[in-house]
Each structure stands twice: as structure tokens, then as C-alpha cells.
Scaffold this motif. Structure first.
Motif, PDB file in Angstrom:
ATOM      1  N   VAL A  27       0.818  -1.212   0.000  1.00  0.00           N
ATOM      2  CA  VAL A  27       0.000   0.000   0.000  1.00  0.00           C
ATOM      3  C   VAL A  27       0.853   1.264   0.000  1.00  0.00           C
ATOM      4  O   VAL A  27       0.351   2.346  -0.286  1.00  0.00           O
ATOM      5  CB  VAL A  27      -1.013   0.029   1.168  1.00  0.00           C
ATOM      6  CG1 VAL A  27      -2.064  -1.058   0.979  1.00  0.00           C
ATOM      7  CG2 VAL A  27      -0.326  -0.109   2.509  1.00  0.00           C
ATOM      8  N   ALA A  28       2.135   1.127   0.308  1.00  0.00           N
ATOM      9  CA  ALA A  28       3.056   2.269   0.258  1.00  0.00           C
ATOM     10  C   ALA A  28       4.483   1.736   0.282  1.00  0.00           C
ATOM     11  O   ALA A  28       4.751   0.701   0.889  1.00  0.00           O
ATOM     12  CB  ALA A  28       2.836   3.202   1.441  1.00  0.00           C
ATOM     13  N   SER A  29       5.380   2.446  -0.381  1.00  0.00           N
ATOM     14  CA  SER A  29       6.791   2.081  -0.315  1.00  0.00           C
ATOM     15  C   SER A  29       7.626   3.256  -0.789  1.00  0.00           C
ATOM     16  O   SER A  29       7.157   4.116  -1.535  1.00  0.00           O
ATOM     17  CB  SER A  29       7.089   0.846  -1.170  1.00  0.00           C
ATOM     18  OG  SER A  29       6.930   1.130  -2.538  1.00  0.00           O
ATOM     19  N   GLY A  30       8.842   3.289  -0.306  1.00  0.00           N
ATOM     20  CA  GLY A  30       9.730   4.355  -0.750  1.00  0.00           C
ATOM     21  C   GLY A  30      11.003   4.404   0.060  1.00  0.00           C
ATOM     22  O   GLY A  30      11.218   3.618   0.983  1.00  0.00           O
ATOM     23  N   THR A  31      11.839   5.341  -0.310  1.00  0.00           N
ATOM     24  CA  THR A  31      13.107   5.564   0.372  1.00  0.00           C
ATOM     25  C   THR A  31      13.195   7.030   0.771  1.00  0.00           C
ATOM     26  O   THR A  31      12.397   7.850   0.334  1.00  0.00           O
ATOM     27  CB  THR A  31      14.299   5.205  -0.541  1.00  0.00           C
ATOM     28  OG1 THR A  31      14.255   6.032  -1.705  1.00  0.00           O
ATOM     29  CG2 THR A  31      14.264   3.735  -0.954  1.00  0.00           C
ATOM     30  N   GLY A  32      14.173   7.335   1.595  1.00  0.00           N
ATOM     31  CA  GLY A  32      14.405   8.725   1.996  1.00  0.00           C
ATOM     32  C   GLY A  32      13.229   9.325   2.735  1.00  0.00           C
ATOM     33  O   GLY A  32      12.662   8.726   3.654  1.00  0.00           O
ATOM     34  N   LYS A  33      12.837  10.519   2.321  1.00  0.00           N
ATOM     35  CA  LYS A  33      11.742  11.248   2.989  1.00  0.00           C
ATOM     36  C   LYS A  33      10.418  10.489   2.894  1.00  0.00           C
ATOM     37  O   LYS A  33       9.609  10.538   3.818  1.00  0.00           O
ATOM     38  CB  LYS A  33      11.586  12.647   2.378  1.00  0.00           C
ATOM     39  CG  LYS A  33      12.775  13.542   2.558  1.00  0.00           C
ATOM     40  CD  LYS A  33      12.738  14.197   3.898  1.00  0.00           C
ATOM     41  CE  LYS A  33      13.868  15.226   3.967  1.00  0.00           C
ATOM     42  NZ  LYS A  33      14.269  15.484   5.325  1.00  0.00           N
ATOM     43  N   VAL A  64       3.271  -0.228  -5.740  1.00  0.00           N
ATOM     44  CA  VAL A  64       2.103  -0.059  -4.875  1.00  0.00           C
ATOM     45  C   VAL A  64       0.912  -0.719  -5.573  1.00  0.00           C
ATOM     46  O   VAL A  64       0.697  -0.524  -6.770  1.00  0.00           O
ATOM     47  CB  VAL A  64       1.836   1.432  -4.589  1.00  0.00           C
ATOM     48  CG1 VAL A  64       0.500   1.622  -3.882  1.00  0.00           C
ATOM     49  CG2 VAL A  64       2.959   2.018  -3.762  1.00  0.00           C
ATOM     50  N   GLY A  65       0.188  -1.531  -4.819  1.00  0.00           N
ATOM     51  CA  GLY A  65      -0.948  -2.265  -5.363  1.00  0.00           C
ATOM     52  C   GLY A  65      -0.624  -3.697  -5.718  1.00  0.00           C
ATOM     53  O   GLY A  65      -1.524  -4.531  -5.835  1.00  0.00           O
ATOM     54  N   ASP A  66       0.662  -4.016  -5.883  1.00  0.00           N
ATOM     55  CA  ASP A  66       1.068  -5.386  -6.208  1.00  0.00           C
ATOM     56  C   ASP A  66       0.790  -6.326  -5.050  1.00  0.00           C
ATOM     57  O   ASP A  66       0.974  -5.959  -3.888  1.00  0.00           O
ATOM     58  CB  ASP A  66       2.562  -5.473  -6.521  1.00  0.00           C
ATOM     59  CG  ASP A  66       2.931  -4.945  -7.885  1.00  0.00           C
ATOM     60  OD1 ASP A  66       2.028  -4.596  -8.676  1.00  0.00           O
ATOM     61  OD2 ASP A  66       4.144  -4.878  -8.170  1.00  0.00           O
TER      62      ASP A  66
END
Length: 92
Positions: A27-33, A64-66
């Protein structure tokens, strides 16, 4: 949230609906901020944050969504089991 060798935070959020009988999905993913914000929102929402550098690295390869691929079921199941036990221990 995890910090790889580059010291750049990473985070991924997974949702699983037991009633839907579908695989967990991102539902969410990322790096840094973005990663910092994911953890901040989880914390504010009383959603447990579990640190697992290898798992989050694998999850960041997804969109996202996978749905979680079969290869990650065991690792994600361990996290979900921990979260469900934690949640049930918080209930009166």
C-alpha cells in the motif's frame, strides 16, 4: 524502516484483509523522505513498525498495489503474525 549501507531510510507498508482471502499487497513504499513519512503515518496511526532490511528491500522491488509474490509469503506471514499477536495483546 531500515537504513541500508547508503544510510538512506527504506520503508514498505503491507495490507492484508483476512476476510477478502487475497494475498497481502503493497500500500506504500519508498526511500528517503517518503520512507520517513510512511513510518511517521504508521506511528501516528498506532500501526506497528517492524524492521527487516532484507524484507523491505524485496518489497521495494514491487509496485504499490502489487500482491506479495509467493516467494515472500513466509517472511510476510511472520511479520503479520507478530503484528496480530501484538494487536491482540493490546486489547482489554
Amino acid at each position: 524502516m531500515n537504513k541500508p549501507k547508503s544510510d538512506r531510510p527504506m520503508a514498505a507498508a503491507v495490507k492484508y484483509d483476512k476476510e477478502a482471502r487475497e494475498a497481502p499487497h503493497i500500500v506504500a513504499s519508498g526511500t528517503g523522505k517518503v520512507a520517513e513519512r510512511i513510518v511517521e503515518i504508521a506511528t501516528q496511526s498506532n500501526v506497528p513498525v517492524v524492521e527487516d532490511a532484507a524484507l523491505v528491500s524485496a518489497l521495494l522491488a514491487l509496485e504499490v498495489g502489487d500482491e506479495i509474490p509467493v516467494e515472500l509469503y513466509e517472511a510476510v506471514a511472520k511479520v503479520l503474525t507478530f503484528v496480530y499477536r501484538l494487536d491482540s495483546s493490546r486489547r482489554p
